[in-house]
Design an enzyme around this catalytic site. Sequence first.
Site, mmCIF file in Angstrom:
data_model
loop_
_atom_site.group_PDB
_atom_site.id
_atom_site.type_symbol
_atom_site.label_atom_id
_atom_site.label_comp_id
_atom_site.label_asym_id
_atom_site.label_seq_id
_atom_site.Cartn_x
_atom_site.Cartn_y
_atom_site.Cartn_z
ATOM 1 N N GLY A 47 -6.539 25.229 -25.644
ATOM 2 C CA GLY A 47 -6.608 23.843 -26.367
ATOM 3 C C GLY A 47 -6.982 22.424 -25.612
ATOM 4 N N SER A 48 -6.356 21.421 -26.222
ATOM 5 C CA SER A 48 -7.141 19.801 -25.812
ATOM 6 C C SER A 48 -6.740 19.663 -24.940
ATOM 7 C CB SER A 48 -7.183 19.198 -26.903
ATOM 8 O OG SER A 48 -5.518 18.747 -27.140
ATOM 9 N N THR A 49 -7.501 18.691 -23.767
ATOM 10 C CA THR A 49 -7.608 18.543 -22.634
ATOM 11 C C THR A 49 -5.900 17.336 -22.996
ATOM 12 O OG1 THR A 49 -9.430 18.230 -21.591
ATOM 13 C CG2 THR A 49 -7.571 16.523 -20.669
ATOM 14 N N GLU B 141 -7.140 26.254 -19.762
ATOM 15 C CA GLU B 141 -8.677 26.006 -20.665
ATOM 16 C C GLU B 141 -9.056 24.937 -21.513
ATOM 17 O OE1 GLU B 141 -12.448 29.407 -20.966
ATOM 18 O OE2 GLU B 141 -11.674 28.321 -23.390
ATOM 19 N N CYS C 152 -14.583 24.453 -27.696
ATOM 20 C CA CYS C 152 -14.694 24.047 -26.648
ATOM 21 C C CYS C 152 -16.427 23.848 -25.845
ATOM 22 C CB CYS C 152 -13.550 23.769 -25.743
ATOM 23 S SG CYS C 152 -13.083 25.397 -25.567
ATOM 24 N N GLY D 209 -3.050 19.936 -22.707
ATOM 25 C CA GLY D 209 -2.528 20.560 -21.223
ATOM 26 C C GLY D 209 -1.965 19.659 -20.487
#
Length: 482
Positions: free
Chosen positions: A228-230, A250, A284, A233
């Site tokens: 998913g998104s940073t 990731e 991504c 994360g």
Amino acid sequence: MQTAENYIAGQWVKGYDAHRRGDSIDPATGEVAAHFVDATLTEVDAAMASARAAFERTTWAQQAKLHSDVLRLFADRLEQNKAQVVQTLVQLNGKLQREAEGEVMAGISELRYYAGLARNLFGRVIEMEPNVYSHIEREAIGVAAIIVPWNAPVTLLVRSLAPALAAGCTVVIKAAHQTALVHAQVMACLVVDERIPAGVINSFVEQGSEATQHLCAHPEVDVISFTGSTHVGKQIALSTAKNLTRLSLELGGKAPAIVRSDAHLEAAVRGIVGGACVMAGQMCTAISRVLVHESVAADFSQQLTQALAQVKVGPGKLPTSAMGPLIDQRNQARLLEEVRAAATDCRVLLAGHVPDDTPRGGAFITPSLVATQDLSSHFVQDEIFGPMITLETFTSDEEAVQRANATRYGLAASVWTADYRAARQITRRVKFGNVWVNAHNRLFAEIETGGYRQSGFGRLHGVEGLNDFMETKHVFMPCNDA
């Protein structure tokens, strides 16, 4: 209309409370296409207790042949039900028919790959002194939490689930509510296997985030695999700090495509359009930056603009569509606002818009291309997650590398050139976990993928994909008679 249920302790859990039912929307029409049972903390705790009990009290973790056979037959059943899963994936995710078919086939390939690896997890032994042995053993880490996004709900599930099961872990899966029925159909192909002990497989669906946050902070979770998104994360990393839970992340990307002056421009344009518009840019690893040598920039820019303008946007089920909708109208509105904002910061070469000939209520938008040299620009630095591309120029390979590396992301990149010696030098110096030459988004079950820097850590696919789900144990064993 079908309802996706949660699966806990060997049973599908029906939701009888209508207030706990959620809707999954067809992004091509804006209409409700399926329902799901919205999980609560009660379901999460039940799933965790079930997974822990199955890991500690059954022999699942020690049955390599069973792991292999379960994955092999899972692949067979998924292949038998491919048409149904593909149809639901197109309807709930919006991606093209061919994209959905490719995703399901990739998941099947991944299952068969790890079915083979499951029977090849060897340790090693060394005799340190006469009759004194050190055994290095590889064993399952325990309970794995797998958090699956909506943009590729089959392959992004399987690439974590397959190695987790191959290693001997038990699992708790959090599925995306947008594609909950896809997830349920895939899971049905697995849990029908009566040899799997109750509690080895658990999954739930949630529309909000409370249950997911509870899962990530749960002390019984041994490893979390998240795609998913940073931003999310980092939140997960913070929530797991007190437990030192192992993480496989990731995260976001800002993939550049470097086009050298000697590149075959027509081939590069075709590859870049495909790499940018895959899943409507909601991937991504999708190309979001194009860096082109200034000597060919004018010609390349014209060709790329024309090619993007010709991308036919429409429902994924139509064979004439070259790009499907975004996941929902909220993201459509967000992308339209990005296009409007670009007019003040960049030179807009192609402005994305809602096409007139697409279904009313759908989340459609055409591709955008904006030019800028400002490395601090939001459009260069931030993940847009949609079909919006920035165009930048460079004067040398050195500058191309510097520009490519000038973001906090490091997931994917590509280099387009006829000079493979130069390509090798560039691929060595760019800080990305996946780099393709004269191609983009070529992913394989056998080949590890993952990110540098704020695109995450750990690796998925390949032999290394097992590492996050396994522990290494040293057993010292003197075998002297005394």
